[in-house]
Design a protein around this motif. Structure first.
Motif, PDB file in Angstrom:
ATOM      1  N   ALA A 124       0.562  -1.130   0.418  1.00 21.31           N
ATOM      2  CA  ALA A 124      -0.295  -0.231  -0.114  1.00 21.31           C
ATOM      3  C   ALA A 124       0.956   1.672  -0.234  1.00 21.31           C
ATOM      4  O   ALA A 124       2.157   1.528   1.049  1.00 21.31           O
ATOM      5  N   ARG A 125       0.579   2.472  -0.670  1.00 22.05           N
ATOM      6  CA  ARG A 125       0.879   3.830  -0.548  1.00 22.05           C
ATOM      7  C   ARG A 125       0.360   4.495   0.137  1.00 22.05           C
ATOM      8  O   ARG A 125      -0.226   4.283   1.393  1.00 22.05           O
ATOM      9  N   LYS A 126       1.429   4.453   1.072  1.00 24.21           N
ATOM     10  CA  LYS A 126       1.235   5.603   2.552  1.00 24.21           C
ATOM     11  C   LYS A 126       0.446   6.999   2.243  1.00 24.21           C
ATOM     12  O   LYS A 126       0.257   7.125   2.824  1.00 24.21           O
ATOM     13  N   ASP A 127       1.088   7.408   0.746  1.00 26.73           N
ATOM     14  CA  ASP A 127      -0.693   8.749   1.127  1.00 26.73           C
ATOM     15  C   ASP A 127      -0.637   8.575  -0.095  1.00 26.73           C
ATOM     16  O   ASP A 127      -0.545   8.434  -1.766  1.00 26.73           O
ATOM     17  N   ASN A 128      -1.771   9.706  -0.331  1.00 20.36           N
ATOM     18  CA  ASN A 128      -2.641  10.323  -1.943  1.00 20.36           C
ATOM     19  C   ASN A 128      -3.076   8.773  -2.824  1.00 20.36           C
ATOM     20  O   ASN A 128      -2.687   8.483  -3.757  1.00 20.36           O
ATOM     21  N   ARG A 129      -3.560   8.008  -1.523  1.00 22.02           N
ATOM     22  CA  ARG A 129      -3.734   7.034  -2.314  1.00 22.02           C
ATOM     23  C   ARG A 129      -4.793   6.457  -3.123  1.00 22.02           C
ATOM     24  O   ARG A 129      -5.250   5.926  -4.529  1.00 22.02           O
ATOM     25  N   ASP A 130      -6.096   7.803  -3.392  1.00 22.66           N
ATOM     26  CA  ASP A 130      -7.032   7.924  -3.672  1.00 22.66           C
ATOM     27  C   ASP A 130      -6.233   8.447  -5.056  1.00 22.66           C
ATOM     28  O   ASP A 130      -7.034   7.561  -6.655  1.00 22.66           O
ATOM     29  N   VAL A 131      -5.324   9.020  -5.597  1.00 21.81           N
ATOM     30  CA  VAL A 131      -4.928   9.580  -6.254  1.00 21.81           C
ATOM     31  C   VAL A 131      -4.385   8.832  -7.511  1.00 21.81           C
ATOM     32  O   VAL A 131      -4.141   8.300  -8.797  1.00 21.81           O
ATOM     33  N   HIS A 132      -3.305   8.070  -6.721  1.00 21.20           N
ATOM     34  CA  HIS A 132      -1.744   7.216  -7.423  1.00 21.20           C
ATOM     35  C   HIS A 132      -2.100   5.873  -6.540  1.00 21.20           C
ATOM     36  O   HIS A 132      -1.613   4.892  -7.559  1.00 21.20           O
ATOM     37  N   GLY A 133      -3.261   5.590  -6.155  1.00 18.14           N
ATOM     38  CA  GLY A 133      -3.076   3.590  -5.681  1.00 18.14           C
ATOM     39  C   GLY A 133      -1.871   3.500  -5.650  1.00 18.14           C
ATOM     40  O   GLY A 133      -1.212   3.717  -3.997  1.00 18.14           O
ATOM     41  N   ASP A 134      -2.646   2.030  -5.086  1.00 16.14           N
ATOM     42  CA  ASP A 134      -0.718   1.597  -4.418  1.00 16.14           C
ATOM     43  C   ASP A 134      -0.213   0.837  -4.945  1.00 16.14           C
ATOM     44  O   ASP A 134      -0.231  -0.106  -6.704  1.00 16.14           O
ATOM     45  N   MET A 135       1.472  -0.495  -4.632  1.00 17.49           N
ATOM     46  CA  MET A 135       2.075  -0.845  -5.782  1.00 17.49           C
ATOM     47  C   MET A 135       1.412  -2.038  -5.644  1.00 17.49           C
ATOM     48  O   MET A 135       1.295  -3.200  -5.359  1.00 17.49           O
ATOM     49  N   HIS A 136       1.332  -2.772  -7.199  1.00 12.28           N
ATOM     50  CA  HIS A 136       0.954  -4.066  -8.179  1.00 12.28           C
ATOM     51  C   HIS A 136       1.966  -4.747  -8.476  1.00 12.28           C
ATOM     52  O   HIS A 136       2.335  -4.194  -9.456  1.00 12.28           O
ATOM     53  N   SER A 137       2.816  -5.533  -8.318  1.00 15.17           N
ATOM     54  CA  SER A 137       3.694  -6.370  -9.378  1.00 15.17           C
ATOM     55  C   SER A 137       2.976  -7.805  -9.457  1.00 15.17           C
ATOM     56  O   SER A 137       3.099  -8.559  -8.434  1.00 15.17           O
ATOM     57  N   TRP A 138       3.482  -8.072 -11.225  1.00  7.31           N
ATOM     58  CA  TRP A 138       3.901  -9.963 -10.861  1.00  7.31           C
ATOM     59  C   TRP A 138       5.246  -9.888 -11.687  1.00  7.31           C
ATOM     60  O   TRP A 138       5.896  -9.213 -12.537  1.00  7.31           O
ATOM     61  N   PHE A 139       5.052 -10.881 -11.130  1.00 11.44           N
ATOM     62  CA  PHE A 139       7.102 -11.589 -11.373  1.00 11.44           C
ATOM     63  C   PHE A 139       6.467 -12.965 -12.214  1.00 11.44           C
ATOM     64  O   PHE A 139       5.951 -13.479 -11.520  1.00 11.44           O
ATOM     65  N   LEU A 140       7.155 -12.598 -13.784  1.00 10.47           N
ATOM     66  CA  LEU A 140       7.337 -13.637 -13.945  1.00 10.47           C
ATOM     67  C   LEU A 140       8.371 -14.334 -14.568  1.00 10.47           C
ATOM     68  O   LEU A 140       9.098 -13.854 -14.807  1.00 10.47           O
ATOM     69  N   TRP A 141       8.004 -15.625 -13.867  1.00  8.77           N
ATOM     70  CA  TRP A 141       9.144 -16.533 -13.677  1.00  8.77           C
ATOM     71  C   TRP A 141      10.096 -16.390 -15.621  1.00  8.77           C
ATOM     72  O   TRP A 141       8.745 -16.709 -16.403  1.00  8.77           O
ATOM     73  N   PRO A 142      11.213 -16.112 -16.033  1.00  7.49           N
ATOM     74  CA  PRO A 142      12.476 -16.135 -14.497  1.00  7.49           C
ATOM     75  C   PRO A 142      12.878 -14.997 -14.594  1.00  7.49           C
ATOM     76  O   PRO A 142      13.475 -14.742 -13.395  1.00  7.49           O
ATOM     77  N   ASN A 143      12.555 -13.944 -14.971  1.00  8.49           N
ATOM     78  CA  ASN A 143      13.359 -12.221 -15.147  1.00  8.49           C
ATOM     79  C   ASN A 143      12.418 -11.442 -15.071  1.00  8.49           C
ATOM     80  O   ASN A 143      13.114 -10.273 -15.471  1.00  8.49           O
ATOM     81  N   THR A 144      10.911 -11.377 -15.272  1.00  7.29           N
ATOM     82  CA  THR A 144       9.752 -10.222 -15.860  1.00  7.29           C
ATOM     83  C   THR A 144       9.536  -9.746 -14.837  1.00  7.29           C
ATOM     84  O   THR A 144       8.993 -10.332 -13.994  1.00  7.29           O
TER      85      THR A 144
END
Length: 356
Positions: free
Chosen positions: A224-244
């Motif tokens: 979760a982002r610390k501030d301005n979450r409504d404006v910027h959202g949170d961090m979501h990431s997908w690590f795709l085996w093996p390196n992306t």
């Protein structure tokens, strides 16, 4: 009994590096670029996967194709860098190829008995495009991209439906003096965040909110982002085996596309790029660029330092394996995703008949 890491030799032995190239990088889907790099017919760029140089080009028919960047005559490279061409002309003997890879002209071959240019073309590499990302696979028999990473397209588009039409606004790369697996494992855990990134990541994210979901070749990270979450959202990431890595970056709907590539048994490179919606204001665009630069000046540098030290320690006669800090229930700081990555690496070893 505590789960142990793989042996340090898998990070330091040249033979293991050769295994990684042949059995992992040449047999998995590799992210090479974004569709914005090949907007018009004739647009091209070159990229490397392991030791293989590749040429990615958009044809007159609008199809994006990838070829080994190797002339079929004497194996000279066909192209370098980026640009736009109607024909690819080898700088050695001027053999030329069309955008679809077919041989167009080969000087003096009309005098060579039995020569048939229609039977010669650049060797093509499997290419698929998902949510604007161009992937290639050097294995002709590999499963499709959708089969390799089930559900990831829908998950990414749910967060950033306009990713395919985004534009690149910032990119950097940083070399890591370590085996590529150390860089990957470092990305896939936040156990080190409170110490290594005490003044960087912890300023942007609520690190106590960190979670990771493990699903076959996909590791899903969230913070979760610390501030301005409504404006910027949170961090979501997908690590795709093996390196992306596909990371929804919590600033003005940006996306960060990344990959970690091996350069040698003890060297790797971490590529970062940031994309934003085409209609983003100039002011917001500059904020993303500034954040990208700050990220590279802080987080990237911090990670580069620790992975270099880890690789040096892997070469010590005192070290072979170490305990993995895994937990049955999700906690903000553990090494569950690292253990998951290592389990997939072990499976690749076993499938190839290699000893653990």
């Amino acid at each position: 009994m505590t789960e142990q890491t793989i042996s340090s030799r898998f990070y330091t032995d040249e033979s293991c590096y050769e295994f990684d190239k042949e059995h992992i990088f040449y047999r998995t889907w590799q992210f090479v670029g974004h569709v914005s790099q090949v907007t018009n017919p004739g647009d091209f760029f070159t990229e490397k996967v392991g030791d293989e140089s590749l040429l990615i080009a958009k044809g007159e028919d609008g199809v994006v194709r990838t070829f080994y960047n190797v002339c079929r005559h004497r194996a000279h490279a066909i192209a370098s860098g980026t640009g736009n061409r109607k024909l690819f002309v080898c700088p050695y003997h001027a053999w030329s190829y069309r955008l679809n890879g077919a041989l167009h002209r080969a000087p003096e071959t009309d005098k060579t008995e039995g020569f048939c240019k229609e039977q010669i073309s650049l060797r093509e590499v499997r290419t698929e495009i998902k949510f604007g990302m161009i992937f290639v696979n050097l294995d002709d028999d590999a499963v499709s991209l959708a089969e390799a990473y089930p559900g990831v397209e829908e998950a990414v588009l749910a967060q950033r439906p306009g990713i395919a039409s985004m534009k690149k606004v910032f990119e950097r790369s940083i070399e890591h003096e370590c085996n590529w697996k150390i860089s990957v494992e470092n990305y896939n855990e936040c156990y080190h965040c409170p110490t290594v990134h005490a003044t960087s990541i912890t300023r942007i994210y609520e690190t106590d909110s960190y979670t990771c979901d493990l699903s076959g070749p996909i590791t899903k990270h969230f913070m979760a982002r610390k501030d301005n979450r409504d404006v910027h959202g949170d961090m979501h990431s997908w690590f795709l085996w093996p390196n992306t890595i596909v990371e929804v970056f919590p600033l003005h709907n940006a996306v960060s596309l990344r990959k970690i590539m091996p350069l040698g048994v003890g060297r790797s490179v971490y590529y970062y790029s940031w994309y934003v919606p085409e209609d983003l204001s100039d002011e917001a665009l500059k904020e993303v660029q500034a954040m990208g630069q700050e990220y590279c000046d802080t987080v990237c540098v911090e990670d580069a330092s620790v992975v270099e030290s880890v690789h040096a320690g892997m070469r010590s006669r005192s070290f072979d394996t170490g305990p993995l800090i895994t937990t049955a229930e999700q906690t903000p700081q553990n090494e569950n995703a690292t253990a998951h990555f290592q389990s997939r690496y072990k499976a690749a070893l076993i499938a190839a008949g290699q000893a653990l």
